[in-house]
Design an enzyme around this catalytic site. Sequence first.
Site, PDB file in Angstrom:
ATOM      1  N   LEU A  89      -2.394  -3.372  -3.605  1.00 41.38           N
ATOM      2  CA  LEU A  89      -1.515  -3.636  -2.469  1.00 41.38           C
ATOM      3  C   LEU A  89      -0.682  -2.425  -2.086  1.00 41.38           C
ATOM      4  CD1 LEU A  89      -0.206  -7.264  -2.918  1.00 41.38           C
ATOM      5  CD2 LEU A  89      -1.968  -6.393  -1.417  1.00 41.38           C
ATOM      6  N   ALA A  90      -0.269  -1.654  -3.114  1.00 45.53           N
ATOM      7  CA  ALA A  90       0.577  -0.500  -2.813  1.00 45.53           C
ATOM      8  C   ALA A  90      -0.174   0.521  -1.973  1.00 45.53           C
ATOM      9  CB  ALA A  90       1.065   0.130  -4.106  1.00 45.53           C
ATOM     10  N   LYS A  91      -1.490   0.528  -2.089  1.00 49.62           N
ATOM     11  CA  LYS A  91      -2.287   1.542  -1.408  1.00 49.62           C
ATOM     12  C   LYS A  91      -2.924   1.023  -0.120  1.00 49.62           C
ATOM     13  CE  LYS A  91      -1.821   4.844  -4.401  1.00 49.62           C
ATOM     14  NZ  LYS A  91      -2.574   5.516  -5.390  1.00 49.62           N
ATOM     15  N   ARG A  92      -2.938  -0.286   0.018  1.00 47.98           N
ATOM     16  CA  ARG A  92      -3.687  -0.844   1.134  1.00 47.98           C
ATOM     17  C   ARG A  92      -3.021  -0.492   2.455  1.00 47.98           C
ATOM     18  NH1 ARG A  92      -5.273  -7.039   0.854  1.00 47.98           N
ATOM     19  NH2 ARG A  92      -3.037  -7.325   1.067  1.00 47.98           N
TER      20      ARG A  92
END
Length: 267
Positions: free
Chosen positions: A236-239
């Site tokens: 999620l942090a990278k999405r």
Amino acid sequence: MSVVTRFAPSPTGRLHMGHAFSAIRAHDVARDRGGRFLLRIEDIDGMRSRPEHVATIVEDLRWLGLTWDGEVLFQSARLEVYAAALERLRELDLLYRCYCTRAEIAEALSAPHGSVAVYPGTCRHAPARDAPHCWRIDMAAAVARCGDLSWRDHAKVVANDALAQGDVVLARKDAPASYHLAVTVDDAAQGVTDVVRGRDLFEATHVHRVLQALLGLPVPCWWHHDLLVGTDGQRLAKRHGAPTLAALREAGEDGAAVAARLRTGVV
Ligand SMILES: [Zn+2]
């Protein structure tokens, strides 16, 4: 001994659900055991850190219903402490200046080198010269000085693999300490007994364990948790486009409900 954990974000951007997940894990490990939960702001990167992000982090955590103990520690106020630790390592003859640019390192690594991009040691025996440089640790020499470097990940004993991380940077060209040095010194200074953080930092722990041995610091227990992934399996942090906590807050979402969902692992 009472449990002490911490959440240590960098104020270089806004927090996402992945950060919230990690903060809640660290918070709950302490609170479930009657321990203390600390907040540390890792703002050693003066170029990228922003005061407005610090304010947002504090608001985000309060919105999630998290409380922390004592004063917030700012790494930017502790540069002399890191310099002293660096000096101790220099006196042990374990550090060397590295003059390489990013491009030079990338070029040296263009040959197949395994899965980890390890610094090839280009400057290990380079004569000192007057040019911008970072400080790297001679990891093989460092490990050779230490005894048992194994560490505990929750209940499991992990064999040390710092050699596979290579000669990591301990002081940057543009900052007087690297993440590795500052986090190790600060966890000891704050009496952190249990380092709760994402699995993406598992390999870094090998390095931190070596620094603890060299600097005579206490060895905490680590809890590397799985990273929060969305239904598409992506972090999620990278999405791309994953909403920040601030955006959720401003959209009127209930922070306590978000925290409750994160505790069940469903987002
Ligand atoms: Zn170099």
